[in-house]
Design an enzyme around this catalytic site. Structure first.
Site, PDB file in Angstrom:
ATOM      1  N   CYS A 106       0.894  -1.169   0.000  1.00  9.59           N
ATOM      2  CA  CYS A 106       0.000   0.000   0.000  1.00  9.59           C
ATOM      3  C   CYS A 106       0.919   1.201   0.000  1.00  9.59           C
ATOM      4  O   CYS A 106       1.551   1.504   1.008  1.00  9.59           O
ATOM      5  CB  CYS A 106      -0.910   0.006   1.225  1.00  9.59           C
ATOM      6  N   CYS A 109      -0.432   4.447   2.364  1.00  3.01           N
ATOM      7  CA  CYS A 109      -0.634   4.307   3.806  1.00  3.01           C
ATOM      8  C   CYS A 109      -0.360   2.858   4.194  1.00  3.01           C
ATOM      9  O   CYS A 109       0.755   2.401   4.053  1.00  3.01           O
ATOM     10  CB  CYS A 109      -2.031   4.765   4.206  1.00  3.01           C
ATOM     11  N   SER A 110      -1.354   2.141   4.665  1.00  2.00           N
ATOM     12  CA  SER A 110      -1.119   0.731   5.013  1.00  2.00           C
ATOM     13  C   SER A 110      -2.407  -0.067   4.899  1.00  2.00           C
ATOM     14  O   SER A 110      -2.709  -0.889   5.777  1.00  2.00           O
ATOM     15  CB  SER A 110      -0.542   0.619   6.434  1.00  2.00           C
ATOM     16  N   CYS A 111      -3.184   0.147   3.834  1.00  7.39           N
ATOM     17  CA  CYS A 111      -4.403  -0.621   3.621  1.00  7.39           C
ATOM     18  C   CYS A 111      -4.053  -2.110   3.556  1.00  7.39           C
ATOM     19  O   CYS A 111      -3.111  -2.505   2.867  1.00  7.39           O
ATOM     20  CB  CYS A 111      -5.091  -0.174   2.342  1.00  7.39           C
TER      21      CYS A 111
END
Length: 207
Positions: A106, A109-111
């Site tokens: 991702c 961000c950190s999906c």
């Protein structure tokens, strides 16, 4: 790759903000002590969460019909076996083959598909992985001790709030006689992100 991730790096979701506030309050009241939260997180990271994805992978290895449904509509196929929920509403499964290796990131961000893989590993959220795996995937994979021949195409999939990915790793050699529940035990979280490959299986040997 691309897509609108729906939030910015470092921004907490409502759920994350509430969980942190609750943890802080419980610690202040003396109801949480020591490393109990870390232990709970470790269990979810290493066991409960990834086990869901491992069940899906093992079923796909032994059931060609389910595998086809998983690759066609992962969200619906996962729901068939009771996997789904927030952060896992829109899933896509991508299959590793002798010619193609998939890896997930991702970039903004950190999906991450929490219901399928549990809590994201720290390195998945860190900026170096998020930026480098797109530019130099082969080098990043080598740092995970994943060395692919030059004729293997590497495809990098960028997760977003609208779409999250599950890598279907190749079934290890030597597992032809294993039952589905035994196959589940061989599947790792990192192989379902795509940074590692599963080693060949040898009876009586634990990798």
């Amino acid at each position: 790759m691309g897509g609108n991730h729906g939030h910015h790096p470092g921004e907490l979701s409502d759920g994350e903000a509430r969980s942190r506030a609750l943890e802080s309050l419980l610690r202040e009241k003396g109801l949480l002590q020591g490393d109990i939260v870390d232990k709970i997180v470790d269990v979810y990271t290493s066991d409960i969460g990834p086990l869901n994805g491992a069940r899906a992978v093992a079923k796909a290895w032994v059931d060609d019909s389910f595998r086809a449904r998983l690759l066609d509509n992962a969200t619906a196929a996962l729901r068939e076996i009771g996997i789904g929920g927030m952060q896992g509403e829109y899933m896509v499964a991508v299959e590793n083959t002798d010619a193609v290796h998939n890896v997930v990131v991702c970039t903004l961000c950190s999906c991450y598909p929490w219901p399928v893989l549990g809590l994201p590993p720290t390195w998945y959220k860190d900026a170096p992985y998020r930026s480098r795996v797109v530019r130099e995937p082969r080098a990043v994979l080598a740092e995970f001790d994943t060395h692919l021949s030059d004729d293997v195409e590497i495809r990098v999939w960028d997760s977003s709030s609208e779409m999250r990915y599950l890598v279907l790793p190749q079934r290890p050699q030597g597992t032809e006689d294993l039952a589905e529940d035994q196959l589940v035990e061989l599947v790792t979280r990192d192989s379902m992100i795509g940074v590692t490959v599963l080693p060949d299986y040898h009876a009586g040997v634990t990798a």
